[in-house]
Scaffold this motif. Structure first.
Motif, PDB file in Angstrom:
ATOM      1  N   ASP A 275       1.044  -1.210   0.122  1.00 36.83           N
ATOM      2  CA  ASP A 275       0.052   0.074   0.021  1.00 36.83           C
ATOM      3  C   ASP A 275       0.815   1.446  -0.100  1.00 36.83           C
ATOM      4  O   ASP A 275       2.128   1.120  -0.172  1.00 36.83           O
ATOM      5  N   GLU A 276       0.246   2.478  -0.139  1.00 39.51           N
ATOM      6  CA  GLU A 276       1.130   3.691  -0.107  1.00 39.51           C
ATOM      7  C   GLU A 276       1.378   4.185   1.185  1.00 39.51           C
ATOM      8  O   GLU A 276       2.014   5.130   1.331  1.00 39.51           O
ATOM      9  N   ASN A 277       1.565   3.588   2.267  1.00 40.97           N
ATOM     10  CA  ASN A 277       1.712   4.166   3.728  1.00 40.97           C
ATOM     11  C   ASN A 277       3.253   3.911   4.009  1.00 40.97           C
ATOM     12  O   ASN A 277       3.566   4.203   5.022  1.00 40.97           O
ATOM     13  N   GLY A 278       3.898   3.270   3.066  1.00 40.80           N
ATOM     14  CA  GLY A 278       5.329   3.179   3.325  1.00 40.80           C
ATOM     15  C   GLY A 278       5.679   2.176   4.548  1.00 40.80           C
ATOM     16  O   GLY A 278       4.888   1.221   4.796  1.00 40.80           O
ATOM     17  N   ALA A 279       6.735   2.603   5.260  1.00 42.02           N
ATOM     18  CA  ALA A 279       6.978   1.873   6.562  1.00 42.02           C
ATOM     19  C   ALA A 279       6.115   1.933   7.748  1.00 42.02           C
ATOM     20  O   ALA A 279       6.154   1.246   8.664  1.00 42.02           O
ATOM     21  N   LYS A 280       5.201   2.821   7.518  1.00 42.95           N
ATOM     22  CA  LYS A 280       3.997   2.998   8.837  1.00 42.95           C
ATOM     23  C   LYS A 280       3.083   1.722   8.642  1.00 42.95           C
ATOM     24  O   LYS A 280       2.676   1.404   9.613  1.00 42.95           O
ATOM     25  N   SER A 281       3.101   0.830   7.431  1.00 37.33           N
ATOM     26  CA  SER A 281       2.328   0.071   7.405  1.00 37.33           C
ATOM     27  C   SER A 281       3.213  -1.225   7.396  1.00 37.33           C
ATOM     28  O   SER A 281       4.074  -1.383   6.608  1.00 37.33           O
ATOM     29  N   LEU A 282       2.566  -2.349   8.660  1.00 37.83           N
ATOM     30  CA  LEU A 282       3.505  -3.362   8.542  1.00 37.83           C
ATOM     31  C   LEU A 282       3.216  -4.377   7.269  1.00 37.83           C
ATOM     32  O   LEU A 282       4.284  -5.152   7.063  1.00 37.83           O
ATOM     33  N   LYS A 283       2.323  -4.128   6.554  1.00 36.15           N
ATOM     34  CA  LYS A 283       2.213  -4.898   5.256  1.00 36.15           C
ATOM     35  C   LYS A 283       3.090  -4.566   4.275  1.00 36.15           C
ATOM     36  O   LYS A 283       3.172  -5.325   3.382  1.00 36.15           O
ATOM     37  N   ASN A 284       3.900  -3.543   4.406  1.00 34.47           N
ATOM     38  CA  ASN A 284       4.854  -3.136   3.447  1.00 34.47           C
ATOM     39  C   ASN A 284       6.300  -3.890   3.754  1.00 34.47           C
ATOM     40  O   ASN A 284       7.240  -3.503   3.182  1.00 34.47           O
ATOM     41  N   LEU A 285       6.322  -4.662   4.801  1.00 36.53           N
ATOM     42  CA  LEU A 285       7.691  -5.134   5.495  1.00 36.53           C
ATOM     43  C   LEU A 285       7.917  -6.667   5.508  1.00 36.53           C
ATOM     44  O   LEU A 285       6.929  -7.353   5.481  1.00 36.53           O
ATOM     45  N   TRP A 286       9.002  -7.098   5.581  1.00 35.76           N
ATOM     46  CA  TRP A 286       9.544  -8.416   5.769  1.00 35.76           C
ATOM     47  C   TRP A 286       9.779  -8.641   7.227  1.00 35.76           C
ATOM     48  O   TRP A 286      10.157  -7.544   7.930  1.00 35.76           O
ATOM     49  N   ALA A 287       9.390  -9.649   7.843  1.00 35.20           N
ATOM     50  CA  ALA A 287       9.777  -9.933   9.255  1.00 35.20           C
ATOM     51  C   ALA A 287      10.315 -11.413   9.290  1.00 35.20           C
ATOM     52  O   ALA A 287       9.835 -12.214   8.276  1.00 35.20           O
ATOM     53  N   LEU A 288      10.784 -11.662  10.350  1.00 33.08           N
ATOM     54  CA  LEU A 288      11.369 -13.300  10.467  1.00 33.08           C
ATOM     55  C   LEU A 288      11.161 -13.582  12.003  1.00 33.08           C
ATOM     56  O   LEU A 288      10.765 -13.002  12.933  1.00 33.08           O
ATOM     57  N   ALA A 289      10.591 -15.066  11.894  1.00 34.57           N
ATOM     58  CA  ALA A 289      10.614 -15.761  13.260  1.00 34.57           C
ATOM     59  C   ALA A 289      11.602 -17.055  13.129  1.00 34.57           C
ATOM     60  O   ALA A 289      11.832 -17.611  11.988  1.00 34.57           O
ATOM     61  N   GLU A 290      11.925 -17.374  14.231  1.00 35.56           N
ATOM     62  CA  GLU A 290      12.898 -18.616  14.202  1.00 35.56           C
ATOM     63  C   GLU A 290      13.003 -19.210  15.429  1.00 35.56           C
ATOM     64  O   GLU A 290      12.628 -18.729  16.815  1.00 35.56           O
ATOM     65  N   SER A 291      13.096 -20.731  15.789  1.00 34.45           N
ATOM     66  CA  SER A 291      12.991 -21.330  16.967  1.00 34.45           C
ATOM     67  C   SER A 291      14.296 -22.447  17.034  1.00 34.45           C
ATOM     68  O   SER A 291      13.748 -23.409  17.215  1.00 34.45           O
ATOM     69  N   GLN A 292      15.441 -21.976  16.813  1.00 34.95           N
ATOM     70  CA  GLN A 292      16.374 -23.277  16.549  1.00 34.95           C
ATOM     71  C   GLN A 292      16.614 -23.778  17.995  1.00 34.95           C
ATOM     72  O   GLN A 292      17.049 -24.947  17.892  1.00 34.95           O
ATOM     73  N   GLU A 293      16.222 -23.265  19.147  1.00 35.69           N
ATOM     74  CA  GLU A 293      16.322 -24.323  20.357  1.00 35.69           C
ATOM     75  C   GLU A 293      15.304 -25.187  20.120  1.00 35.69           C
ATOM     76  O   GLU A 293      15.567 -25.916  21.098  1.00 35.69           O
ATOM     77  N   PHE A 294      14.260 -25.475  19.579  1.00 36.11           N
ATOM     78  CA  PHE A 294      13.408 -26.479  19.302  1.00 36.11           C
ATOM     79  C   PHE A 294      13.571 -27.333  18.209  1.00 36.11           C
ATOM     80  O   PHE A 294      12.797 -28.115  17.793  1.00 36.11           O
ATOM     81  N   THR A 295      14.947 -27.515  17.661  1.00 38.51           N
ATOM     82  CA  THR A 295      15.479 -28.552  16.889  1.00 38.51           C
ATOM     83  C   THR A 295      14.930 -29.818  17.232  1.00 38.51           C
ATOM     84  O   THR A 295      14.464 -30.481  16.485  1.00 38.51           O
ATOM     85  N   ASN A 296      14.986 -30.440  18.481  1.00 37.70           N
ATOM     86  CA  ASN A 296      14.643 -31.829  18.843  1.00 37.70           C
ATOM     87  C   ASN A 296      13.269 -31.999  19.447  1.00 37.70           C
ATOM     88  O   ASN A 296      12.993 -33.097  20.022  1.00 37.70           O
ATOM     89  N   VAL A 297      12.395 -30.840  19.174  1.00 31.93           N
ATOM     90  CA  VAL A 297      11.021 -30.821  19.744  1.00 31.93           C
ATOM     91  C   VAL A 297      10.217 -31.480  18.537  1.00 31.93           C
ATOM     92  O   VAL A 297      10.236 -30.913  17.156  1.00 31.93           O
ATOM     93  N   SER A 298       9.215 -32.148  19.000  1.00 30.21           N
ATOM     94  CA  SER A 298       8.257 -32.588  17.725  1.00 30.21           C
ATOM     95  C   SER A 298       7.510 -31.587  17.171  1.00 30.21           C
ATOM     96  O   SER A 298       7.253 -30.664  17.507  1.00 30.21           O
ATOM     97  N   PRO A 299       6.834 -31.920  15.884  1.00 24.42           N
ATOM     98  CA  PRO A 299       6.356 -30.850  15.173  1.00 24.42           C
ATOM     99  C   PRO A 299       5.057 -30.223  16.097  1.00 24.42           C
ATOM    100  O   PRO A 299       4.690 -28.886  15.704  1.00 24.42           O
ATOM    101  N   ALA A 300       4.310 -31.286  16.562  1.00 24.64           N
ATOM    102  CA  ALA A 300       3.108 -30.650  17.330  1.00 24.64           C
ATOM    103  C   ALA A 300       3.552 -30.061  18.434  1.00 24.64           C
ATOM    104  O   ALA A 300       2.804 -28.735  18.783  1.00 24.64           O
ATOM    105  N   MET A 301       4.506 -30.255  19.127  1.00 23.46           N
ATOM    106  CA  MET A 301       5.124 -29.531  20.349  1.00 23.46           C
ATOM    107  C   MET A 301       5.479 -28.159  20.058  1.00 23.46           C
ATOM    108  O   MET A 301       5.376 -27.191  20.662  1.00 23.46           O
ATOM    109  N   HIS A 302       6.251 -27.926  18.704  1.00 25.30           N
ATOM    110  CA  HIS A 302       6.972 -27.162  18.168  1.00 25.30           C
ATOM    111  C   HIS A 302       5.609 -25.847  17.998  1.00 25.30           C
ATOM    112  O   HIS A 302       5.805 -24.794  18.329  1.00 25.30           O
ATOM    113  N   GLU A 303       4.680 -26.442  17.364  1.00 19.83           N
ATOM    114  CA  GLU A 303       3.505 -25.599  17.027  1.00 19.83           C
ATOM    115  C   GLU A 303       2.775 -25.238  18.326  1.00 19.83           C
ATOM    116  O   GLU A 303       2.467 -23.854  18.518  1.00 19.83           O
TER     117      GLU A 303
END
Length: 430
Positions: A275-303
């Motif tokens: 949209d035209e709101n630049g960085a004021k709108s989160l819809k215009n941005l990339w973001a990241l999430a990660e949980s490498q500490e959960f490498t050995n945790v099952s998919p269901a428990m990770h979720e």
């Protein structure tokens, strides 16, 4: 104060950056990244982020400048030049120079800002063009290679109330002074721009294990599940509060360009802004999430214990990246529940074939080769087989090879160029 000699040195380095930016190959690379991140190309792309290894590539002894600000500028310019001229990956040299707004926060309440423990014993800075880099330019720089003591600050559920959402501060006066100095030195050479927060990461489990301890968290999943959920709720709301402060203080910046993205990659995309709101709108941005500490945790428990919280934080953003060192092949159904998912980390311990099949062209396949193979013997015959097998498995994916976490190059910086040459040979063969 920056001396006349330091000023001229910085200008000379910047002029070399400007000339590199004019090279037609940079325009070609930029277009390749647009096609790649917009999922329109299966041409493999290659990036190298030396990270800790930078301390052996551009050492403190190589720096000429003495002024603190000049040393940082000199180091950053030398790093950009070295990457382009010597490493020769697919990074794009832009005719730009970013001056970051001086933004700090109070932390999460249990530890003083900047106070380190085992996970963060060495201080890194995230630079838009270089990614994670040790602050080699600081006077008295040293890199701690030894183990550090760790003492959990959260002993039981009652301690969770000590967690406080960070309060963000922006030093506008110091930022203005810094910008004016760098604009005066570089403004007639590079496009000098004042920028806010470009790298947005939600690492709830890293924050929590840093306070609770990884072993304790693993036991808690069985013995104190409600405590873990309470902690994740606190961190989710805390991160949401931080983003809200960034918005209210006009501290966010568009990151759909050369900016470091996810856990390795760049942000070039024509799918943002939305949209035209630049960085004021989160819809215009990339973001990241990660949980490498959960490498050995099952998919269901990770979720259950972390991903559902991460997904709610990612949903307001235009595009999302997920993962770091955690193998995700059996967790991708949960990852793709985020409709904006665009870049997925395929760790050194992931099953590359299953990831190739399950990611398909739904997101960028961000492969992280095992850095220990690069750091230790550097057996070229083995590495060629290793890279070739991955490329064969990912012929139909939007794949990128991201070498990172090389916290040493065994004082052999030329090894990075050997790696890029090797990868390009494999790409041509496959």
């Amino acid at each position: 104060m920056i001396s006349k000699m330091e000023r001229q040195l910085i200008r000379d380095l910047a002029s070399r950056v400007k000339e590199l930016a004019k090279d037609p190959v940079m325009t070609e690379r930029k277009e390749s990244w647009y096609q790649h991140n917009d999922l329109k190309s299966t041409k493999p792309l290659l990036l190298v982020f030396p990270e800790g290894g930078w301390r052996e590539v551009i050492t403190p002894e190589m720096l000429v400048c003495e002024d603190e600000q000049a040393r940082e500028m000199e180091w950053m310019l030398r790093a950009r030049l070295y990457r382009a001229e010597n490493i020769n990956d697919d990074s794009v040299v832009e005719n730009s120079w970013e001056v970051s707004k001086i933004i700090t926060d109070t932390g999460w309440g249990l530890r003083k800002p900047g106070e380190g423990t085992a996970p963060v014993g060495n201080v890194f800075q995230v630079d838009s063009t270089i990614g994670y880099c040790p602050m080699v330019w600081t006077k008295g720089f040293s890199f701690n290679e030894k183990a550090m003591p760790f003492h959990p600050l959260i002993q039981d559920a009652s301690d969770l109330k000590k967690i406080k959402a960070p309060v963000v501060s922006y030093d506008e006066t110091a930022t203005k002074q810094r910008f004016e100095i760098q604009q005066e030195i570089l403004g007639d050479i590079l496009n000098v721009k004042l920028v806010g927060k470009k790298y947005i990461i939600f690492n709830l489990m890293e924050m929590y294990t840093d306070l609770r301890g990884l072993q304790n968290v693993m036991y808690d999943l069985y013995e104190e599940p409600e405590m873990t959920h309470e902690a994740m709720s606190i961190f989710e709301e805390g991160f949401r509060n931080v983003i809200r402060q960034y918005q209210e203080m006009n501290l966010l910046e568009l990151n759909n360009d050369f900016s470091y993205n996810g856990t390795g990659g760049v942000g070039y995309t024509r799918d943002l802004p939305q949209d035209e709101n630049g960085a004021k709108s989160l819809k215009n941005l990339w973001a990241l999430a990660e949980s490498q500490e959960f490498t050995n945790v099952s998919p269901a428990m990770h979720e259950e214990f972390v991903m559902q919280y991460e997904r709610r934080l990612l949903e307001p953003f235009g595009l999302a990246a997920y993962g770091c060192c955690e193998p995700l092949e059996n967790k991708l159904d949960y990852v793709f529940q985020a409709p904006n998912m665009r870049r997925i980390s395929v760790s050194p311990w992931a099953n590359i074939e299953l990831c190739a099949e399950r990611i398909g062209k739904r997101a960028v396949y961000s492969w992280k080769p095992n850095p220990s193979y690069f750091i230790n013997d550097y057996n070229e015959e083995f590495l060629e087989r290793y890279v070739t097998e991955m490329l064969k498995a990912t012929r139909d994916n939007c794949v990128e090879i991201i070498l990172k976490d090389t916290h040493t190059c065994q004082k052999d910086p030329g090894r990075y160029r050997k790696w890029t040459d090797l990868c390009r040979r494999c790409m041509e063969r496959v």
